[in-house]
Design a protein around this motif. Structure first.
Motif, PDB file in Angstrom:
ATOM      1  N   ILE A  75      39.712  45.455  54.315  1.00 52.50           N
ATOM      2  CA  ILE A  75      39.296  46.211  53.139  1.00 52.50           C
ATOM      3  C   ILE A  75      39.897  45.567  51.906  1.00 52.50           C
ATOM      4  CG2 ILE A  75      39.433  48.422  51.951  1.00 52.50           C
ATOM      5  CD1 ILE A  75      39.477  49.762  54.671  1.00 52.50           C
ATOM      6  N   LEU A  76      39.063  45.011  51.053  1.00 56.65           N
ATOM      7  CA  LEU A  76      39.532  44.354  49.846  1.00 56.65           C
ATOM      8  C   LEU A  76      39.841  45.407  48.791  1.00 56.65           C
ATOM      9  CD1 LEU A  76      39.961  41.492  48.650  1.00 56.65           C
ATOM     10  CD2 LEU A  76      37.699  41.716  47.618  1.00 56.65           C
ATOM     11  N   PRO A  77      41.012  45.355  48.174  1.00 60.03           N
ATOM     12  CA  PRO A  77      41.383  46.373  47.173  1.00 60.03           C
ATOM     13  C   PRO A  77      40.363  46.447  46.038  1.00 60.03           C
ATOM     14  CG  PRO A  77      43.282  45.027  47.763  1.00 60.03           C
ATOM     15  CD  PRO A  77      42.089  44.387  48.409  1.00 60.03           C
ATOM     16  N   LYS A  78      40.206  47.642  45.545  1.00 63.61           N
ATOM     17  CA  LYS A  78      39.241  47.886  44.471  1.00 63.61           C
ATOM     18  C   LYS A  78      39.569  47.056  43.231  1.00 63.61           C
ATOM     19  CE  LYS A  78      39.811  51.760  42.407  1.00 63.61           C
ATOM     20  NZ  LYS A  78      40.347  51.274  41.107  1.00 63.61           N
ATOM     21  N   GLU A  79      40.848  46.950  42.874  1.00 56.27           N
ATOM     22  CA  GLU A  79      41.239  46.212  41.676  1.00 56.27           C
ATOM     23  C   GLU A  79      40.795  44.756  41.753  1.00 56.27           C
ATOM     24  OE1 GLU A  79      43.152  48.127  43.451  1.00 56.27           O
ATOM     25  OE2 GLU A  79      43.413  49.851  42.083  1.00 56.27           O
ATOM     26  N   THR A  80      40.940  44.149  42.927  1.00 58.98           N
ATOM     27  CA  THR A  80      40.535  42.750  43.093  1.00 58.98           C
ATOM     28  C   THR A  80      39.037  42.593  42.912  1.00 58.98           C
ATOM     29  OG1 THR A  80      42.358  42.410  44.632  1.00 58.98           O
ATOM     30  CG2 THR A  80      40.590  40.768  44.647  1.00 58.98           C
ATOM     31  N   ARG A  81      38.271  43.479  43.528  1.00 60.63           N
ATOM     32  CA  ARG A  81      36.814  43.400  43.410  1.00 60.63           C
ATOM     33  C   ARG A  81      36.364  43.618  41.972  1.00 60.63           C
ATOM     34  NH1 ARG A  81      34.488  47.612  45.860  1.00 60.63           N
ATOM     35  NH2 ARG A  81      36.388  48.669  46.494  1.00 60.63           N
ATOM     36  N   TYR A  82      36.963  44.593  41.299  1.00 62.56           N
ATOM     37  CA  TYR A  82      36.562  44.891  39.928  1.00 62.56           C
ATOM     38  C   TYR A  82      36.889  43.726  39.000  1.00 62.56           C
ATOM     39  CZ  TYR A  82      35.469  49.797  40.823  1.00 62.56           C
ATOM     40  OH  TYR A  82      34.895  50.952  41.268  1.00 62.56           O
ATOM     41  N   GLU A  83      38.072  43.134  39.187  1.00 66.99           N
ATOM     42  CA  GLU A  83      38.470  42.029  38.328  1.00 66.99           C
ATOM     43  C   GLU A  83      37.519  40.845  38.472  1.00 66.99           C
ATOM     44  OE1 GLU A  83      42.359  39.112  37.601  1.00 66.99           O
ATOM     45  OE2 GLU A  83      42.497  40.848  38.947  1.00 66.99           O
ATOM     46  N   ASN A  84      37.170  40.494  39.713  1.00 68.95           N
ATOM     47  CA  ASN A  84      36.227  39.405  39.945  1.00 68.95           C
ATOM     48  C   ASN A  84      34.842  39.732  39.400  1.00 68.95           C
ATOM     49  OD1 ASN A  84      37.422  37.107  41.801  1.00 68.95           O
ATOM     50  ND2 ASN A  84      38.294  39.031  42.517  1.00 68.95           N
ATOM     51  N   SER A  85      34.439  40.980  39.551  1.00 69.92           N
ATOM     52  CA  SER A  85      33.116  41.383  39.063  1.00 69.92           C
ATOM     53  C   SER A  85      33.041  41.312  37.548  1.00 69.92           C
ATOM     54  CB  SER A  85      32.800  42.798  39.543  1.00 69.92           C
ATOM     55  OG  SER A  85      31.619  43.279  38.948  1.00 69.92           O
ATOM     56  N   ARG A  86      34.053  41.836  36.855  1.00 66.78           N
ATOM     57  CA  ARG A  86      34.046  41.805  35.389  1.00 66.78           C
ATOM     58  C   ARG A  86      34.049  40.368  34.876  1.00 66.78           C
ATOM     59  NH1 ARG A  86      37.267  46.736  35.774  1.00 66.78           N
ATOM     60  NH2 ARG A  86      39.159  45.504  35.989  1.00 66.78           N
ATOM     61  N   SER A  87      34.769  39.513  35.594  1.00 66.88           N
ATOM     62  CA  SER A  87      34.794  38.103  35.200  1.00 66.88           C
ATOM     63  C   SER A  87      33.401  37.486  35.335  1.00 66.88           C
ATOM     64  CB  SER A  87      35.797  37.336  36.062  1.00 66.88           C
ATOM     65  OG  SER A  87      35.793  35.968  35.748  1.00 66.88           O
ATOM     66  N   ALA A  88      32.705  37.823  36.411  1.00 62.59           N
ATOM     67  CA  ALA A  88      31.351  37.297  36.615  1.00 62.59           C
ATOM     68  C   ALA A  88      30.393  37.812  35.548  1.00 62.59           C
ATOM     69  CB  ALA A  88      30.856  37.672  38.008  1.00 62.59           C
ATOM     70  N   PHE A  89      30.489  39.104  35.222  1.00 63.52           N
ATOM     71  CA  PHE A  89      29.627  39.665  34.186  1.00 63.52           C
ATOM     72  C   PHE A  89      29.935  39.066  32.824  1.00 63.52           C
ATOM     73  CE2 PHE A  89      28.411  43.067  37.121  1.00 63.52           C
ATOM     74  CZ  PHE A  89      27.106  43.269  36.743  1.00 63.52           C
ATOM     75  N   GLN A  90      31.217  38.852  32.548  1.00 66.26           N
ATOM     76  CA  GLN A  90      31.594  38.279  31.266  1.00 66.26           C
ATOM     77  C   GLN A  90      31.034  36.869  31.104  1.00 66.26           C
ATOM     78  OE1 GLN A  90      35.804  38.096  30.619  1.00 66.26           O
ATOM     79  NE2 GLN A  90      35.621  37.496  28.479  1.00 66.26           N
ATOM     80  N   THR A  91      31.115  36.088  32.181  1.00 65.70           N
ATOM     81  CA  THR A  91      30.559  34.731  32.144  1.00 65.70           C
ATOM     82  C   THR A  91      29.053  34.769  31.911  1.00 65.70           C
ATOM     83  OG1 THR A  91      32.279  33.934  33.648  1.00 65.70           O
ATOM     84  CG2 THR A  91      30.292  32.596  33.449  1.00 65.70           C
ATOM     85  N   LEU A  92      28.367  35.663  32.613  1.00 68.51           N
ATOM     86  CA  LEU A  92      26.922  35.775  32.456  1.00 68.51           C
ATOM     87  C   LEU A  92      26.548  36.214  31.050  1.00 68.51           C
ATOM     88  CD1 LEU A  92      24.086  35.750  33.766  1.00 68.51           C
ATOM     89  CD2 LEU A  92      24.472  38.143  34.386  1.00 68.51           C
ATOM     90  N   ASN A  93      27.296  37.174  30.522  1.00 71.92           N
ATOM     91  CA  ASN A  93      26.974  37.679  29.179  1.00 71.92           C
ATOM     92  C   ASN A  93      27.251  36.648  28.092  1.00 71.92           C
ATOM     93  OD1 ASN A  93      26.188  40.179  30.218  1.00 71.92           O
ATOM     94  ND2 ASN A  93      28.257  41.007  30.111  1.00 71.92           N
ATOM     95  N   GLN A  94      28.217  35.776  28.336  1.00 70.74           N
ATOM     96  CA  GLN A  94      28.458  34.697  27.375  1.00 70.74           C
ATOM     97  C   GLN A  94      27.307  33.696  27.374  1.00 70.74           C
ATOM     98  OE1 GLN A  94      32.267  33.129  28.523  1.00 70.74           O
ATOM     99  NE2 GLN A  94      33.425  34.717  27.427  1.00 70.74           N
ATOM    100  N   GLU A  95      26.748  33.471  28.567  1.00 70.33           N
ATOM    101  CA  GLU A  95      25.617  32.559  28.667  1.00 70.33           C
ATOM    102  C   GLU A  95      24.341  33.190  28.111  1.00 70.33           C
ATOM    103  OE1 GLU A  95      25.349  31.666  32.778  1.00 70.33           O
ATOM    104  OE2 GLU A  95      27.176  30.425  32.827  1.00 70.33           O
ATOM    105  N   LYS A  96      24.220  34.519  28.322  1.00 69.81           N
ATOM    106  CA  LYS A  96      23.020  35.227  27.860  1.00 69.81           C
ATOM    107  C   LYS A  96      23.444  36.470  27.079  1.00 69.81           C
ATOM    108  CE  LYS A  96      20.291  33.729  31.856  1.00 69.81           C
ATOM    109  NZ  LYS A  96      19.463  34.164  33.012  1.00 69.81           N
TER     110      LYS A  96
END
Length: 426
Positions: A75-96
């Motif tokens: 079970i991957l901790p929620k904080e780890t998943r959220y941090e990786n997800s926000r980073s992915a969204f931030q990268t995408l939003n910078q591109e678009k």
């Protein structure tokens, strides 16, 4: 043999962790029999590969405890998943960057339109149905955890966040002006858009994508109640909360708070009973779609259903948090408490006196005939009503049927008067 298998698993997991991947990999439960994948590109929460060699089953306590450790490790901790997800969204939003901007100019930083502001006013006095969480370490709840994990819903009951009431209400109010995006919509929240869709919800909770089988909504209710009551109830109309087994009583609580919310925890709703039944049979179902449609329906009825509570507030907050952080709103309302732990009811499943028989068409027809004959006899014995009260024959029949429906069937009362041995009840 067990130590070799466990060592082999840890070696594979360590090798997988050393590889660089764009997003984390997790698993909902080690007890799943089939590997499943999530199609969402933002976050990958796919289970690790199963052991290729056959496993040797053991009844020893040592083997059981190691299996529990395996589930906990995966079970991957929620904080780890959220941090990786926000980073992915931030990268995408910078591109678009257009993904963050609504197509029309918003009314303010909180509301997209005047209609959204008015919907918020209607939502302001409404209370919330608070979600619950399941302890993964409570040994008394391991049976519940196994059913939930096998169904792929473990993260929906172990992830917990406090939610900001004002933000949740604003999200619902702005849903009416949301823009279509992918399989869902983009909702205006505190100055920019956030995605909201069934696929995002499934990805957020690491729910595998399966071919949907919607037949569970029409499952035979008699069969459902037989399973959930531990074979004590054979007919759906006889079902009561007191006949749920201890395990199913907890599962039904989770349905009423986290999956298909309601405040009527003791009312035996057919859809919720079928949902619990479906969890045991692991049928393909789209959880994200189920809760997504409920939230959309709630948003459509903010004006007409003013007394209904707001559902799934923790889920809504998590949908936002998995994309970006929301600063605390100190000028409005304080954050709510964390979801409370679900517990077993010591009195659940202890009800006695269940006299439920399997459905039988011939018996039901005979019972209906007996019931109607009883009405006819009572009608004949009370013909004075027509003369004294001026009631028509049709109205007299209706009155007598109402009287009968409120108490015993007529043939039961007649049998008691004559002390007959035939005590079959309707």
């Amino acid at each position: 043999m067990q130590s070799v298998r466990r060592s082999s698993r840890l070696t594979r997991n360590n090798n997988a962790a050393n590889r660089s991947t764009p997003a984390p990999e997790t698993a909902g439960s080690s007890s799943r029999k089939n590997p499943r994948k999530s199609s969402q590109r933002r976050i990958r929460c796919t289970p690790p590969p199963e052991d290729s060699e056959p496993e040797v089953e053991s009844l020893s306590e040592e083997n059981s405890s190691e299996d529990e450790e395996d589930m906990q490790e995966e079970i991957l901790p929620k904080e780890t998943r959220y941090e990786n997800s926000r980073s992915a969204f931030q990268t995408l939003n910078q591109e678009k960057p257009d993904l963050l901007r609504p197509s029309k100019r918003p009314l303010s930083a909180r509301f997209m339109t005047q209609g959204a502001r008015e919907r918020y006013v209607n939502l302001k006095p409404r209370q919330f149905i608070h979600q619950q969480r399941l302890s993964l370490t409570d040994k008394d709840l391991q049976d519940v955890k196994k059913v939930v994990a096998d169904a792929g819903l473990l993260y929906t009951v172990c992830d917990s966040d406090s939610f900001q009431p004002s933000v949740v209400r604003e999200f619902i109010a702005n849903l009416g002006d949301a823009e279509p995006r992918g399989d869902g919509v983009a909702v205006y929240v505190r100055g920019s858009l956030v995605e909201f869709s069934p696929s995002l919800i499934n990805t957020m909770y690491c729910i595998p994508q399966l071919e949907e089988d919607s037949s569970w909504v029409n499952e035979n209710l008699d069969k459902v109640c037989t399973l959930l009551s531990g074979n004590r109830i054979k007919r759906g109309e006889d079902m009561s909360s007191k006949y749920l087994t201890v395990t199913n009583q907890v599962l039904y609580k989770l349905v009423c708070s986290n999956w298909i919310p309601t405040m009527s925890y003791t009312a035996m709703n057919a859809e919720r009973l079928r949902f619990v039944y479906m969890l045991y049979h692991r049928r393909g179902f789209n959880f994200g779609k189920i809760v997504y449609n409920q939230i959309l329906k709630m948003a459509e009825n903010t004006e007409t259903e003013k007394k209904r509570r707001i559902i799934l507030p923790t889920l809504i907050q998590q949908v936002i948090l998995i994309q970006r952080n929301i600063p605390p709103d100190t000028s409005d309302e304080a954050e709510s408490d964390f979801p409370k732990l679900v517990v077993k009811d010591k009195k659940a499943g202890l009800a006695s006196g269940a006299e439920s028989k399997e459905p039988n068409l011939e018996e039901d027809i005979d019972q209906a005939i007996t019931f109607l004959k009883g009405i006819r006899r009572r009608l004949r014995s009370k013909m004075f009503l027509r003369g004294e009260y001026g009631l028509s024959p049709y109205l007299m029949v209706f009155v007598l049927m109402c009287i009968s429906a409120g108490g015993e069937y007529p043939h039961q009362r007649e049998n008691e008067d004559t002390k007959s041995e035939d005590t079959e009840s309707g």
